[in-house]
Design a protein around this motif. Structure first.
Motif, mmCIF file in Angstrom:
data_model
loop_
_atom_site.group_PDB
_atom_site.id
_atom_site.type_symbol
_atom_site.label_atom_id
_atom_site.label_comp_id
_atom_site.label_asym_id
_atom_site.label_seq_id
_atom_site.Cartn_x
_atom_site.Cartn_y
_atom_site.Cartn_z
ATOM 1 N N GLN A 79 0.796 -1.228 0.000
ATOM 2 C CA GLN A 79 0.000 0.000 0.000
ATOM 3 C C GLN A 79 0.830 1.280 0.000
ATOM 4 O OE1 GLN A 79 -3.524 -0.024 2.752
ATOM 5 N NE2 GLN A 79 -2.562 -1.865 3.557
ATOM 6 N N TYR A 80 2.039 1.210 0.543
ATOM 7 C CA TYR A 80 2.807 2.434 0.757
ATOM 8 C C TYR A 80 4.256 2.287 0.303
ATOM 9 C CZ TYR A 80 -1.071 3.119 4.040
ATOM 10 O OH TYR A 80 -2.301 3.222 4.605
ATOM 11 N N LYS A 81 4.847 3.419 -0.030
ATOM 12 C CA LYS A 81 6.294 3.474 -0.188
ATOM 13 C C LYS A 81 6.909 3.589 1.210
ATOM 14 C CE LYS A 81 6.372 5.752 -4.725
ATOM 15 N NZ LYS A 81 6.805 6.958 -5.477
ATOM 16 N N ILE A 82 8.144 3.146 1.350
ATOM 17 C CA ILE A 82 8.865 3.297 2.605
ATOM 18 C C ILE A 82 10.071 4.183 2.340
ATOM 19 C CG2 ILE A 82 10.097 2.143 4.481
ATOM 20 C CD1 ILE A 82 8.524 -0.403 3.828
ATOM 21 N N GLY A 83 10.200 5.271 3.085
ATOM 22 C CA GLY A 83 11.310 6.191 2.881
ATOM 23 C C GLY A 83 11.867 6.701 4.185
ATOM 24 N N THR A 84 12.978 7.407 4.117
ATOM 25 C CA THR A 84 13.532 8.030 5.312
ATOM 26 C C THR A 84 12.688 9.253 5.676
ATOM 27 O OG1 THR A 84 14.980 9.552 4.110
ATOM 28 C CG2 THR A 84 15.853 7.336 4.606
ATOM 29 N N LEU A 85 12.975 9.840 6.817
ATOM 30 C CA LEU A 85 12.256 11.045 7.219
ATOM 31 C C LEU A 85 12.489 12.180 6.223
ATOM 32 C CD1 LEU A 85 12.797 10.996 11.079
ATOM 33 C CD2 LEU A 85 10.628 10.703 9.870
ATOM 34 N N GLU A 86 13.672 12.213 5.628
ATOM 35 C CA GLU A 86 13.933 13.241 4.613
ATOM 36 C C GLU A 86 12.962 13.092 3.449
ATOM 37 O OE1 GLU A 86 15.973 15.729 4.915
ATOM 38 O OE2 GLU A 86 16.987 15.114 6.741
ATOM 39 N N ASP A 87 12.663 11.856 3.082
ATOM 40 C CA ASP A 87 11.699 11.599 2.001
ATOM 41 C C ASP A 87 10.276 11.907 2.453
ATOM 42 O OD1 ASP A 87 13.746 10.576 0.325
ATOM 43 O OD2 ASP A 87 13.599 8.636 1.322
ATOM 44 N N LEU A 88 9.933 11.400 3.631
ATOM 45 C CA LEU A 88 8.566 11.529 4.128
ATOM 46 C C LEU A 88 8.191 12.987 4.374
ATOM 47 C CD1 LEU A 88 6.023 9.964 5.082
ATOM 48 C CD2 LEU A 88 7.000 10.014 7.390
ATOM 49 N N MET A 89 9.117 13.750 4.905
ATOM 50 C CA MET A 89 8.818 15.146 5.263
ATOM 51 C C MET A 89 9.030 16.120 4.117
ATOM 52 S SD MET A 89 7.726 14.763 8.264
ATOM 53 C CE MET A 89 7.711 13.347 9.362
ATOM 54 N N SER A 90 9.543 15.643 2.987
ATOM 55 C CA SER A 90 9.697 16.535 1.839
ATOM 56 C C SER A 90 8.337 16.842 1.233
ATOM 57 C CB SER A 90 10.609 15.896 0.789
ATOM 58 O OG SER A 90 9.910 14.947 0.028
ATOM 59 N N GLU A 91 8.269 17.918 0.501
ATOM 60 C CA GLU A 91 7.004 18.330 -0.131
ATOM 61 C C GLU A 91 6.758 17.592 -1.430
ATOM 62 O OE1 GLU A 91 8.109 22.344 -0.377
ATOM 63 O OE2 GLU A 91 7.556 22.834 1.690
ATOM 64 N N LYS A 92 7.754 16.857 -1.892
ATOM 65 C CA LYS A 92 7.635 16.140 -3.163
ATOM 66 C C LYS A 92 6.546 15.091 -3.098
ATOM 67 C CE LYS A 92 10.359 13.574 -6.560
ATOM 68 N NZ LYS A 92 11.680 13.003 -6.894
ATOM 69 N N ARG A 93 5.721 15.033 -4.099
ATOM 70 C CA ARG A 93 4.655 14.043 -4.162
ATOM 71 C C ARG A 93 5.050 12.921 -5.118
ATOM 72 N NH1 ARG A 93 -0.153 16.861 -4.472
ATOM 73 N NH2 ARG A 93 -1.196 14.860 -4.629
ATOM 74 N N GLY A 94 4.430 11.770 -4.926
ATOM 75 C CA GLY A 94 4.773 10.616 -5.737
ATOM 76 C C GLY A 94 4.216 10.664 -7.139
ATOM 77 N N GLY A 95 3.116 11.352 -7.353
ATOM 78 C CA GLY A 95 2.514 11.368 -8.679
ATOM 79 C C GLY A 95 1.521 12.468 -8.844
#
Length: 305
Positions: free
Chosen positions: A289-305
């Protein structure tokens, strides 16, 4: 001046005219009357997403923003023009940043990522359990997943090789303070001293900047959060607790996590026997269901799609 223009000059003029023609056509690659181009243009609003500002939630405190998106009509057309038909999968998007970012917000802890972001992050607090870390790191590497390891300064002093190995595998290294202290019982001055001691030790072992602080047992005061801010660190808590330190069975461990997964979840665990043996089963379940990322990834404003 010669009465007749030489052939070389004529060729030069022709090439120059051709270059001007091609240049003008590249700047306007497709006529707005092209049916496919017009179809993409007419559908762009259906795919538009407005950017969302970072904000302070009453419960979950600091919450990162999320980029908006818009269709790049020209690039989308260029990807579809060979087939000549509209294909949603070939749309090209541009991201639109929000006006307010995480760093613009006042001092506050963070519990989760943006609730619309289909990503979670694994938080591994380390004050003990050295014997389980190599297996956990190996499992993470096998599944190509990056986690966040919050290292106690005292632990780092005794297990320098493990700390360096964790960073070499590409995981985020954060601070867990020094000596597993209860930060709710420390003054701001004491918290500053504690964090400084931990950071000096950890920073001597890793190349990355220490930007995240996880208070032991999630116990803190705003003074502790402010102390972390003084070192340009965010204070991170969690929204899903494995309670693995109580030595649950594998089934209980997995259920505690998988039953509470949500967008932006931060999942707390420790280097324990049950975590080390269950991580290989947990990761694929989460990734359904989800991607797994570091906090840098999770807290970034970048969206997956």
């Amino acid at each position: 001046m010669n009465k007749y223009i030489k052939p070389a000059v004529i060729l030069f003029l022709l090439i120059s005219c051709l270059a001007v023609y091609l240049s003008s056509n590249q700047s306007n690659p497709v006529s707005s009357s092209n049916p496919l181009y017009e179809q993409i243009k007419s559908k762009q609003q259906d795919y538009f997403k407005k950017p969302q500002n970072a904000y302070i939630d009453q419960v979950w405190k600091k919450t990162p923003g999320l980029n908006g998106r818009k269709v790049n009509i020209e690039k989308s057309y260029n990807k579809m023009k060979k087939e000549g038909t509209f294909n949603e999968e070939k749309l090209v998007f541009e991201q639109i940043p929000p006006e307010v970012s995480l760093e613009d917000l006042p001092v506050s802890p963070i519990y989760r990522g943006h609730p619309d972001k289909e990503m979670v992050s694994l938080l591994i607090n380390v004050s003990w359990g050295a014997e389980f870390i190599p297996d956990m790191v190996e499992t993470l590497s096998k599944h190509r997943v990056k986690a966040n390891f919050f290292i106690d300064g005292a632990f780092a002093s005794e297990h320098k090789d493990l700390v360096q190995m964790i960073e070499e595998e590409g995981h985020l290294i954060g601070s867990h303070g020094y000596g597993h202290k209860d930060f709710a019982k420390l003054s701001k001055s004491q918290a500053l001293t504690n964090l400084d001691k931990a950071n000096n030790i950890i920073s001597s072992l890793v190349e990355s900047e220490i930007k995240w602080f996880a208070p032991p047992a999630g116990s803190f005061t705003m003074g502790a959060v402010e102390a972390a801010e003084n070192f340009d660190m965010y204070t991170i808590l969690w929204t899903v607790d494995s309670i693995d330190w109580k030595k649950p069975t594998k089934d209980v461990f997995l259920h505690r996590i998988t039953s509470k997964l949500h967008n932006g979840a931060t999942i707390l665990m420790h280097p324990t026997a049950v975590t080390a043996s269950s991580l290989g089963e947990l990761i694929p379940i989460i990734q359904e269901q989800y991607k797994i990322g570091t906090l840098e990834d999770l807290m970034s404003e970048k969206r997956g799609g």
